[in-house]
Design a protein around this motif. Sequence first.
Motif, PDB file in Angstrom:
ATOM      1  N   ALA A 151      11.524  -7.254  15.864  1.00 60.81           N
ATOM      2  CA  ALA A 151      10.147  -7.715  15.672  1.00 60.81           C
ATOM      3  C   ALA A 151       9.461  -6.956  14.536  1.00 60.81           C
ATOM      4  N   LEU A 152       9.766  -5.665  14.423  1.00 61.25           N
ATOM      5  CA  LEU A 152       9.175  -4.875  13.322  1.00 61.25           C
ATOM      6  C   LEU A 152       9.676  -5.412  11.980  1.00 61.25           C
ATOM      7  N   LEU A 153      10.977  -5.701  11.930  1.00 57.09           N
ATOM      8  CA  LEU A 153      11.549  -6.231  10.684  1.00 57.09           C
ATOM      9  C   LEU A 153      10.905  -7.576  10.353  1.00 57.09           C
ATOM     10  N   GLN A 154      10.773  -8.404  11.393  1.00 55.42           N
ATOM     11  CA  GLN A 154      10.187  -9.730  11.167  1.00 55.42           C
ATOM     12  C   GLN A 154       8.745  -9.589  10.661  1.00 55.42           C
ATOM     13  N   ARG A 155       7.997  -8.704  11.302  1.00 57.27           N
ATOM     14  CA  ARG A 155       6.614  -8.481  10.881  1.00 57.27           C
ATOM     15  C   ARG A 155       6.576  -8.035   9.418  1.00 57.27           C
ATOM     16  N   GLY A 156       7.477  -7.125   9.063  1.00 60.33           N
ATOM     17  CA  GLY A 156       7.538  -6.634   7.686  1.00 60.33           C
ATOM     18  C   GLY A 156       7.834  -7.756   6.705  1.00 60.33           C
ATOM     19  N   VAL A 157       8.817  -8.558   7.039  1.00 63.03           N
ATOM     20  CA  VAL A 157       9.195  -9.681   6.160  1.00 63.03           C
ATOM     21  C   VAL A 157       8.008 -10.639   6.008  1.00 63.03           C
ATOM     22  N   ASP A 158       7.386 -10.987   7.146  1.00 62.44           N
ATOM     23  CA  ASP A 158       6.251 -11.923   7.108  1.00 62.44           C
ATOM     24  C   ASP A 158       5.112 -11.404   6.249  1.00 62.44           C
ATOM     25  N   ARG A 159       4.923 -10.090   6.273  1.00 58.92           N
ATOM     26  CA  ARG A 159       3.771  -9.534   5.551  1.00 58.92           C
ATOM     27  C   ARG A 159       4.159  -8.963   4.185  1.00 58.92           C
ATOM     28  N   GLY A 160       5.344  -9.309   3.711  1.00 57.31           N
ATOM     29  CA  GLY A 160       5.694  -8.980   2.323  1.00 57.31           C
ATOM     30  C   GLY A 160       6.154  -7.547   2.070  1.00 57.31           C
ATOM     31  N   VAL A 161       6.604  -6.833   3.117  1.00 54.18           N
ATOM     32  CA  VAL A 161       7.169  -5.502   2.877  1.00 54.18           C
ATOM     33  C   VAL A 161       8.556  -5.692   2.229  1.00 54.18           C
ATOM     34  N   SER A 162       8.869  -4.892   1.225  1.00 52.99           N
ATOM     35  CA  SER A 162      10.125  -5.102   0.488  1.00 52.99           C
ATOM     36  C   SER A 162      11.345  -4.838   1.387  1.00 52.99           C
ATOM     37  N   ALA A 163      12.432  -5.516   1.071  1.00 48.36           N
ATOM     38  CA  ALA A 163      13.656  -5.367   1.861  1.00 48.36           C
ATOM     39  C   ALA A 163      14.141  -3.921   1.824  1.00 48.36           C
ATOM     40  N   ASP A 164      13.997  -3.292   0.674  1.00 46.91           N
ATOM     41  CA  ASP A 164      14.394  -1.897   0.514  1.00 46.91           C
ATOM     42  C   ASP A 164      13.653  -0.989   1.479  1.00 46.91           C
ATOM     43  N   ALA A 165      12.343  -1.186   1.513  1.00 42.92           N
ATOM     44  CA  ALA A 165      11.506  -0.364   2.393  1.00 42.92           C
ATOM     45  C   ALA A 165      11.897  -0.624   3.846  1.00 42.92           C
ATOM     46  N   LEU A 166      12.127  -1.876   4.180  1.00 39.82           N
ATOM     47  CA  LEU A 166      12.462  -2.205   5.572  1.00 39.82           C
ATOM     48  C   LEU A 166      13.815  -1.627   5.988  1.00 39.82           C
ATOM     49  N   ASP A 167      14.704  -1.497   5.017  1.00 44.23           N
ATOM     50  CA  ASP A 167      16.011  -0.895   5.289  1.00 44.23           C
ATOM     51  C   ASP A 167      15.889   0.491   5.912  1.00 44.23           C
TER      52      ASP A 167
END
Length: 468
Positions: free
Chosen positions: A260-276
């Motif tokens: 869910a955190l990853l999904q939230r990040g993706v939805d709100r435009g957090v970069s893939a690198d940062a989410l990694d």
Amino acid sequence: MVPVPELADRARACADRLRSVDDVLLASHIDADGLTSAAIAAQALERAGVPTELVFKNQLDDEEIASIAAREFETVLFTDFGSGQLETIAEHAARGDFEPIIVDHHQPADAETQYHLNPLLEGIDGASELSGAGACYLLARALEADVDNRDLAKLAVVGAVGDMQAVDGELVGANREIVAEGVEADILKEGTDLALYGTQTRPLPKLLEYADRPRIPGVSGDQSGSIQFLESVGIPLKDDGEWRRWVDLSMAERQSVISALLQRGVDRGVSADALDSLVGTTYTFPGVSKGTELRDASEFSTLLNATARYERADVGLAVCLGDRGDALDRARRLLANHRRNLSEGLEWVREHGVETRPSVQFFDAGEAIRETIVGIVAGMAFGTSGVDRDRPIVAFAEKSDQEIKVSARGTAELVGRGLDLSAAVGTASRAVGGDGGGHDIAAGATIPGGSQEAFIDRFEECVVEQLA
Ligand code: C5P
Ligand code: C5P
Ligand code: ZN
């Protein structure tokens, strides 16, 4: 039995020398890595039957080295510092004040000494591949006789994590060899999990609220946002009236929250690198109760910094040596104070901002931030809004009426482009009548009061040259 072959000869030479002396003064750096270094070396020496006395120093300047010489020990073992002060140490040695044995991972000064265990002398990176505690662990493995010293790998991992040696969340290089020995000895577990600080002890909503690397929109810095988020994932927040912590969640619950955190990040435009970076390698100690600071290398190392950087190295050392009574209580109280200071320091930087120049950025906290933690605050401020990661950051804080503490921090990317903060801080501090050093990615110095401007000018010249 020394797990890093490149350093085996140096470790054995230091160990053989130590075994032959009557007693030794062990001088170590005051921080998490320095404390664990001392705890490893002291235990290995005790097991080898070498009487040892311990002293901790914040910074090893000429005066401190003179005070060590005045103790009239024939042998001095320096851990987690000493390499950078080799010239002064060698002068004392030449005068017959003491024989030095140096086990360190800082950038060595231009001088030689016979007993010197430092990864940088063998092409191993001292900022990311081996810490002071790691170097001491190699010494311990070379010192061991009847008792196997592999249990000390635990403290070596705490030291490396405390020095922020984990690259993208994972220990690499020589540190890996130590991790492998700890795992084999059953005192260490390596896992993949949420890489936020506080998975053992923080109440769940706090864990997410304080998440800032990466920042999760609507969750980071937002208490009610964190609670709502967890509820939306269907995670019960309390158990028997007590806040649940990350370690209390089932694997399925953990997986749901991470997804869910990853999904939230993706939805709100957090970069893939940062989410990694949300998920990373964790180092935990199976012999310690779940949900305590000592269970996890990252929380353990912060607990140690909370003692050492407040003149209570004795408390941190006692915890390293296994004291679970008074010392641990005391360390926990110091930790609460340390956390408050860090968040106030960060708040101060947010409020006052940093001064940005073409190639460097800096802030002068004066008396607002304690000089012993200003480097940690600078590292934490790095990458927050208004503080770019495209140029090194320098922090100043008042050390005394006459002296200013300097802390500089860079990124792996900048180091890859040629940044060497140890050299730049060393050159700039000496140019204004101070002294300093450290690592390519993090360095510090002491300079005379009022010389901040001149320091920054010289420092920027060096950085421009390095990055050209
Ligand atoms: O003196 P010592 O070597 O123990 O301290 C290393 C310092 O470098 C720590 O304050 C650590 O936070 C900092 N560091 C960093 N980023 C890295 C590696 C180290 O800020 N990648
Ligand atoms: O104090 P700070 O956390 O900024 O230190 C960063 C690095 O620089 C540490 O590894 C520390 O040991 C080193 N340092 C040094 N000489 C100084 C101050 C710091 O080698 N005078
Ligand atoms: Zn260190």
